[in-house]
Design an enzyme around this catalytic site. Structure first.
Site, short mmCIF file in Angstrom:
data_model
loop_
_atom_site.label_atom_id
_atom_site.label_comp_id
_atom_site.label_asym_id
_atom_site.label_seq_id
_atom_site.Cartn_x
_atom_site.Cartn_y
_atom_site.Cartn_z
N ARG A 190 54.70 41.59 35.58
CA ARG A 190 53.49 42.47 35.30
C ARG A 190 52.54 42.57 36.22
O ARG A 190 52.16 41.69 37.04
CB ARG A 190 52.64 41.92 34.04
CG ARG A 190 53.77 41.85 32.86
CD ARG A 190 52.97 41.57 31.41
NE ARG A 190 52.17 40.25 31.54
CZ ARG A 190 50.85 40.08 31.43
NH1 ARG A 190 49.99 41.40 31.15
NH2 ARG A 190 50.54 38.93 31.34
N THR A 191 51.74 43.85 36.35
CA THR A 191 50.80 44.01 37.26
C THR A 191 49.55 43.35 36.50
O THR A 191 49.02 43.61 35.64
CB THR A 191 50.52 45.73 37.45
OG1 THR A 191 51.61 46.24 37.81
CG2 THR A 191 49.44 45.84 38.43
N LEU A 192 48.94 42.33 37.40
CA LEU A 192 47.73 41.56 37.27
C LEU A 192 46.69 42.12 37.75
O LEU A 192 45.43 42.31 37.28
CB LEU A 192 47.90 40.02 37.40
CG LEU A 192 49.07 39.61 36.41
CD1 LEU A 192 49.13 38.27 36.87
CD2 LEU A 192 48.70 39.53 34.95
N ASN A 218 51.58 46.12 31.35
CA ASN A 218 52.01 46.38 32.41
C ASN A 218 51.58 47.72 33.04
O ASN A 218 52.35 48.70 33.37
CB ASN A 218 53.31 46.18 32.50
CG ASN A 218 54.10 46.17 33.86
OD1 ASN A 218 53.25 46.09 34.81
ND2 ASN A 218 55.49 46.33 34.06
#
Lengths: 245, 280
Positions: free
Chosen positions: A22-24, A126
């Site tokens: 996932r994009t954090l 995400n």
């Protein structure tokens, strides 16, 4: 559900996916995009900087791209996610062209498609870490819209992303009017970009201005704005400042 | 068409290169009650004949609104038609949701045709036994399409399907060159006249037919019974005048209509009370 000692408690809700999918947070980012409607279509401006945190690392990033025959997309935020979006849109336009009938997706349709994509990704935790500006002209109708990473979307006569919202939009609210000429529109955008250049630390002095009209898209060659640093306030910034000790 | 050893399932070719099951499906369309469609540059009108099984029952619904800008009239196995209408409505609403824009009718028709084709190439399926007249608006204007059980689709200026549709087609063939510039009301009148052709003698009244219109600035809707009856009444007087001059088989129809209006005379209408004297 696995009963391992909770090394990653947040994963319970995600099932087998781990956090690395996932994009954090974003890594290489673009700063503001500013756009406005003018007499013949849409004008959009963005600088060519790609920051790596606080480093102004990449200085030739094209953050505005034409989409199909009728639209222009500008992006701020994570550059790799912008490239992913361009791939989605490329496929969308390809299938649209493959129909080979008299119909084509206009800027309104592309904007709504992007809204659906962005909102869907947000719901899956995400996100595509971007704020997008979508402008275009179809059948004489001008369209200018914005959508960001949480799916907030709207249309307006002038839009901006990031710092542009704070620094450029007030100028546009004062000075924008219907049926701006091309020269006036460019002058107004340059005024906004100059303020951003002075005050946004992630701005670089190399920008492009893009225009979309019924005839098509033109993206200018990169150029720089003239700046003036000899203001006396810049020379001695703390003179007259009130201190507490 | 005779029963033969190559018609058991749709995936068997005949030696002559025919798929009999598909052709039998097209026969089913010809057995259904008539549906007609015609278009101008800005409007499309769909009409159909509604035959109820008995006086006690209601008639089958044969015209469906698919979206504000698309409607469909069916002939054949109406149950198959209902299922396909639901598919079309679904496609339209999904497109609208994603793109905030109406699905171009030309694309819907291709999707429908591809769906029908699948049923001609699977051994566990059968072709849909329904013909669809799809009326819709597009960026490029008003369109009328006919979708076959075979998976083919064609665009038409005007068309009729179902039983006794040939009479309507003949009428439309005579008049279609004028349709492109017709006004909306003239188009509806022509539709009612075409429906009357398929009735072949029976009285045309709004209880046995359904008419629907879609056009630029006018979302798809089915006209209500009173409006249709008014239009029938309005042009029947004109229809009578034209009767002897135009189609010879119209005289009989003209007589029935007159009787229905409650006029005393049962001639060609020249000495009728309440009816204007004939000009010809």
């Amino acid at each position: 559900m696995n009963f391992m000692a909770s090394t990653q408690p947040e994963n319970r809700l995600l099932g087998p996916q781990s956090d690395s999918q996932r994009t954090l947070y974003p890594y290489v980012t673009g700063t503001s995009v500013v756009a406005l409607k003018y007499k013949d279509g849409i004008l959009m401006a963005a600088d060519m900087g790609g920051s790596y945190g606080s480093t102004l690392r990449y200085k030739s990033v094209e953050r505005m791209k034409p989409i199909g025959k009728h639209s222009l997309l500008g992006a701020s935020g994570e550059i790799s996610d912008f490239q992913e979006i361009l791939r989605y849109l490329d496929e969308l336009i390809l299938y649209d062209n493959m129909w080979d009938d008299g119909n084509s997706l206009g800027p309104k349709e592309v904007h709504n498609y992007l809204t659906r994509v962005m909102y869907n990704r947000r719901n899956k935790f995400n996100p595509l870490w971007n704020s997008l500006v979508l402008g275009g002209v179809k059948n004489g109708q001008k369209y200018l819209g914005m959508v960001n990473m949480i799916g907030v979307n709207f249309e307006d006569n002038h839009v901006a992303t990031g710092f542009g919202n704070h620094l450029a939009r007030p100028i546009l609210r004062q000075e924008w009017h219907e049926n701006l000429s091309f020269e006036d529109g460019v002058r107004l955008l340059e005024k906004c970009m100059r303020v951003l250049l002075y005050r946004d630390r992630s701005a670089v002095n190399k920008l492009q201005i893009a225009k979309i009209t019924e005839e098509g898209v033109t993206i200018s060659q990169p150029y720089s704005l003239k700046t003036y640093w000899e203001f006396s306030a810049f020379k001695n910034p703390t003179q007259g400042a009130v201190g507490s000790w | 068409m005779f029963r033969n050893q190559y018609d058991t399932d749709v995936t068997t070719w005949s030696p002559a290169g025919r798929l009999f099951q598909v052709e039998y499906a097209m026969e089913a369309v010809k057995q259904g009650s008539a549906a007609i469609g015609l278009r101008s540059k800005t409007h499309i009108v769909l009409g159909c004949v509604n035959k109820a099984n008995s006086e006690l029952s209601s008639h089958q619904k044969k015209i469906f609104k698919v979206d504000d800008h698309i409607g469909v009239a069916i002939a054949g196995l109406t149950a198959d038609g209902r299922v396909l209408s639901r598919y079309m409505r679904n496609e339209c609403i999904n497109y609208s949701f994603t793109y905030e824009s109406p699905l171009p009718v030309g694309r819907l028709v291709v999707q429908l045709a591809d769906k029908a084709q699948v049923c001609t190439q699977r051994s566990w399926k059968r072709p849909y036994g329904v013909g669809l007249l799809v009326a819709g608006l597009d960026e490029s204007g008003a369109h009328l399409y006919y979708n076959c059980p075979s998976g083919n689709y064609f665009e038409y200026q005007a068309f009729a399907i179902g039983s006794r549709s040939q009479a309507a087609k003949t009428y439309l063939e005579r008049r279609f060159e004028n349709f492109a510039d017709s006004s909306r009301d003239d188009l509806v009148k022509d539709a009612l006249m075409a429906i009357r052709e398929t009735l072949q003698g029976e009285t045309l009244k709004s209880s046995i037919c359904t008419v629907a219109v879609v056009g630029v600035g006018e979302p798809f809707h089915i006209l209500d019974q009173e409006t249709v009856q008014q239009m029938i009444d309005a042009f029947d007087i004109v229809g009578e005048k034209e009767g002897p001059a135009a189609e010879p088989d119209d005289a009989a129809a003209g007589q029935e209509v007159e009787a229905e209006q409650g006029a005393a005379a049962d001639q060609g209408g020249s000495t009728d009370e309440g009816v204007a004297p004939m000009d010809i």
